[in-house]
Design a protein around this motif. Sequence first.
Motif, PDB file in Angstrom:
ATOM      1  N   SER A  27      27.232  37.031  47.470  1.00  0.00           N
ATOM      2  CA  SER A  27      26.058  35.886  48.104  1.00  0.00           C
ATOM      3  C   SER A  27      26.734  34.576  48.084  1.00  0.00           C
ATOM      4  O   SER A  27      25.953  33.590  48.258  1.00  0.00           O
ATOM      5  N   GLY A  28      28.018  34.727  47.946  1.00  0.00           N
ATOM      6  CA  GLY A  28      28.898  33.225  47.766  1.00  0.00           C
ATOM      7  C   GLY A  28      29.092  32.687  46.628  1.00  0.00           C
ATOM      8  O   GLY A  28      29.540  31.530  46.290  1.00  0.00           O
ATOM      9  N   GLN A  29      28.675  33.371  45.451  1.00  0.00           N
ATOM     10  CA  GLN A  29      28.638  32.815  44.287  1.00  0.00           C
ATOM     11  C   GLN A  29      29.640  33.292  43.184  1.00  0.00           C
ATOM     12  O   GLN A  29      29.715  34.423  43.029  1.00  0.00           O
ATOM     13  N   ARG A  30      30.583  32.267  42.494  1.00  0.00           N
ATOM     14  CA  ARG A  30      31.369  32.964  41.757  1.00  0.00           C
ATOM     15  C   ARG A  30      32.019  34.075  42.339  1.00  0.00           C
ATOM     16  O   ARG A  30      32.258  35.135  41.662  1.00  0.00           O
ATOM     17  N   TRP A  31      33.083  33.939  43.511  1.00  0.00           N
ATOM     18  CA  TRP A  31      33.643  35.194  44.080  1.00  0.00           C
ATOM     19  C   TRP A  31      34.403  35.754  43.254  1.00  0.00           C
ATOM     20  O   TRP A  31      34.888  37.026  43.358  1.00  0.00           O
ATOM     21  N   TRP A  32      35.155  34.968  42.316  1.00  0.00           N
ATOM     22  CA  TRP A  32      36.279  35.636  41.363  1.00  0.00           C
ATOM     23  C   TRP A  32      35.760  36.299  40.547  1.00  0.00           C
ATOM     24  O   TRP A  32      36.680  37.076  39.505  1.00  0.00           O
ATOM     25  N   LEU A  33      34.572  36.171  39.920  1.00  0.00           N
ATOM     26  CA  LEU A  33      34.176  36.923  38.789  1.00  0.00           C
ATOM     27  C   LEU A  33      34.308  38.413  38.864  1.00  0.00           C
ATOM     28  O   LEU A  33      34.687  39.209  37.765  1.00  0.00           O
ATOM     29  N   PRO A  34      33.651  39.204  39.725  1.00  0.00           N
ATOM     30  CA  PRO A  34      34.047  40.552  39.911  1.00  0.00           C
ATOM     31  C   PRO A  34      35.379  40.975  39.545  1.00  0.00           C
ATOM     32  O   PRO A  34      35.598  41.934  38.931  1.00  0.00           O
ATOM     33  N   LEU A  35      36.223  40.075  40.143  1.00  0.00           N
ATOM     34  CA  LEU A  35      37.898  40.469  40.048  1.00  0.00           C
ATOM     35  C   LEU A  35      38.100  40.522  38.464  1.00  0.00           C
ATOM     36  O   LEU A  35      38.910  41.198  37.802  1.00  0.00           O
ATOM     37  N   VAL A  36      37.699  39.554  37.967  1.00  0.00           N
ATOM     38  CA  VAL A  36      37.994  39.062  36.220  1.00  0.00           C
ATOM     39  C   VAL A  36      37.590  40.184  35.574  1.00  0.00           C
ATOM     40  O   VAL A  36      38.017  40.672  34.649  1.00  0.00           O
ATOM     41  N   TYR A 132      38.203  54.147  38.412  1.00  0.00           N
ATOM     42  CA  TYR A 132      38.652  52.797  38.234  1.00  0.00           C
ATOM     43  C   TYR A 132      38.864  52.156  39.504  1.00  0.00           C
ATOM     44  O   TYR A 132      38.926  51.187  39.638  1.00  0.00           O
ATOM     45  N   ALA A 133      39.926  52.997  39.985  1.00  0.00           N
ATOM     46  CA  ALA A 133      40.319  52.249  41.529  1.00  0.00           C
ATOM     47  C   ALA A 133      39.276  52.115  42.449  1.00  0.00           C
ATOM     48  O   ALA A 133      39.330  51.010  42.990  1.00  0.00           O
ATOM     49  N   LEU A 134      38.276  52.951  42.498  1.00  0.00           N
ATOM     50  CA  LEU A 134      37.220  52.725  43.302  1.00  0.00           C
ATOM     51  C   LEU A 134      36.399  51.615  42.956  1.00  0.00           C
ATOM     52  O   LEU A 134      35.939  50.573  43.895  1.00  0.00           O
ATOM     53  N   THR A 135      36.194  51.344  41.788  1.00  0.00           N
ATOM     54  CA  THR A 135      35.664  50.023  40.842  1.00  0.00           C
ATOM     55  C   THR A 135      36.399  48.860  41.372  1.00  0.00           C
ATOM     56  O   THR A 135      35.647  47.952  41.772  1.00  0.00           O
ATOM     57  N   GLY A 136      37.768  48.953  41.092  1.00  0.00           N
ATOM     58  CA  GLY A 136      38.532  47.800  41.587  1.00  0.00           C
ATOM     59  C   GLY A 136      38.282  47.405  43.022  1.00  0.00           C
ATOM     60  O   GLY A 136      38.263  46.493  43.583  1.00  0.00           O
ATOM     61  N   LEU A 137      38.307  48.550  44.052  1.00  0.00           N
ATOM     62  CA  LEU A 137      37.989  48.351  45.410  1.00  0.00           C
ATOM     63  C   LEU A 137      36.597  47.633  45.520  1.00  0.00           C
ATOM     64  O   LEU A 137      36.617  46.654  46.640  1.00  0.00           O
ATOM     65  N   VAL A 138      35.595  48.205  44.967  1.00  0.00           N
ATOM     66  CA  VAL A 138      34.282  47.540  45.031  1.00  0.00           C
ATOM     67  C   VAL A 138      34.441  46.150  44.657  1.00  0.00           C
ATOM     68  O   VAL A 138      33.944  44.951  45.339  1.00  0.00           O
ATOM     69  N   ALA A 139      35.187  45.555  43.420  1.00  0.00           N
ATOM     70  CA  ALA A 139      35.232  44.269  43.177  1.00  0.00           C
ATOM     71  C   ALA A 139      35.941  43.451  44.292  1.00  0.00           C
ATOM     72  O   ALA A 139      35.472  42.338  44.242  1.00  0.00           O
ATOM     73  N   GLY A 140      36.843  43.846  44.572  1.00  0.00           N
ATOM     74  CA  GLY A 140      37.758  43.338  45.834  1.00  0.00           C
ATOM     75  C   GLY A 140      36.867  42.907  46.973  1.00  0.00           C
ATOM     76  O   GLY A 140      36.973  42.050  47.626  1.00  0.00           O
ATOM     77  N   ALA A 141      36.177  43.927  47.438  1.00  0.00           N
ATOM     78  CA  ALA A 141      35.255  43.967  48.617  1.00  0.00           C
ATOM     79  C   ALA A 141      34.218  42.852  48.337  1.00  0.00           C
ATOM     80  O   ALA A 141      33.979  42.219  49.172  1.00  0.00           O
ATOM     81  N   ALA A 142      33.717  42.787  47.198  1.00  0.00           N
ATOM     82  CA  ALA A 142      32.758  41.722  46.917  1.00  0.00           C
ATOM     83  C   ALA A 142      33.294  40.510  47.016  1.00  0.00           C
ATOM     84  O   ALA A 142      32.596  39.457  47.221  1.00  0.00           O
ATOM     85  N   ALA A 143      34.569  40.212  46.362  1.00  0.00           N
ATOM     86  CA  ALA A 143      35.360  39.023  46.146  1.00  0.00           C
ATOM     87  C   ALA A 143      35.829  38.434  47.275  1.00  0.00           C
ATOM     88  O   ALA A 143      35.683  37.245  47.522  1.00  0.00           O
ATOM     89  N   ILE A 144      36.316  39.234  48.223  1.00  0.00           N
ATOM     90  CA  ILE A 144      37.005  38.827  49.409  1.00  0.00           C
ATOM     91  C   ILE A 144      36.651  39.512  50.576  1.00  0.00           C
ATOM     92  O   ILE A 144      37.044  40.705  50.914  1.00  0.00           O
ATOM     93  N   PRO A 145      35.328  39.216  50.779  1.00  0.00           N
ATOM     94  CA  PRO A 145      34.421  40.265  52.124  1.00  0.00           C
ATOM     95  C   PRO A 145      35.408  40.186  53.466  1.00  0.00           C
ATOM     96  O   PRO A 145      36.051  39.076  53.474  1.00  0.00           O
ATOM     97  N   GLY A 146      35.303  41.219  54.151  1.00  0.00           N
ATOM     98  CA  GLY A 146      35.929  41.343  55.186  1.00  0.00           C
ATOM     99  C   GLY A 146      35.598  42.641  55.883  1.00  0.00           C
ATOM    100  O   GLY A 146      35.226  43.606  55.252  1.00  0.00           O
ATOM    101  N   ARG A 147      35.909  43.023  57.282  1.00  0.00           N
ATOM    102  CA  ARG A 147      35.644  44.281  58.005  1.00  0.00           C
ATOM    103  C   ARG A 147      36.637  45.629  57.458  1.00  0.00           C
ATOM    104  O   ARG A 147      36.156  46.390  57.710  1.00  0.00           O
ATOM    105  N   LEU A 148      37.771  44.979  57.035  1.00  0.00           N
ATOM    106  CA  LEU A 148      38.876  45.954  56.559  1.00  0.00           C
ATOM    107  C   LEU A 148      38.203  46.833  55.573  1.00  0.00           C
ATOM    108  O   LEU A 148      38.841  48.070  55.263  1.00  0.00           O
TER     109      LEU A 148
END
Length: 191
Positions: A27-36, A132-148
């Motif tokens: 929702s656009g809040q603290r996009w970096w937090l899932p990655l951290v 763990y890799a899937l969890t990281g991908l989910v964090a990345g998708a939430a932090a940096i949204p995109g169609r890819l």
Amino acid sequence: MSAADALGLLRLAAAAALPGALAGALSGQRWWLPLVLFAVGAASDFFDGVLARGGRGPTRHGAVLDNVADIVFVLAGTGAGAALGLVPRAAPVAIAIAFAAYTLASVDRTARQRTWRIARSNVGHGAGVLNYALTGLVAGAAAIPGRLWSPILQLASVLIIVVNLAAVLERVVPWPPRPAPGPRGAGREAR
């Protein structure tokens, strides 16, 4: 409490914060937090083992804490990812089923009192790494949204489901199959 145990508790705290961080990032809040939080979870998982082996050695309670922190962290990430529509619900379900099979295999039922022993498995270990890799991908998708992200997350989820169910099968169906026993006292020649 050891430093390794403290890292396990830190991973549990990161797991508690991860679902809200994923929803907030989308929702656009603290996009970096899932990655951290993912970095904290992954690093604490790596270093707790290093610290345990380097100190007084791994302990039974430390191994249980590590396993609980692992499953809570990956289910927090993948479960929230499923709730947010990033991954299919079958992915966290397969992870939970594989962990349940691992837990059942870890309880030594042959002893008079039930005891805990780590039921190691190569497929199960691989599944844990991929979880763990899937969890990281989910964090990345939430932090940096995109169609890819959609095809990547779908493909990764299918892999997670297959590997976790293979880990369950490995525990249920012994492989390689053992030869049938011969008559008692006949030795190897009877087989």
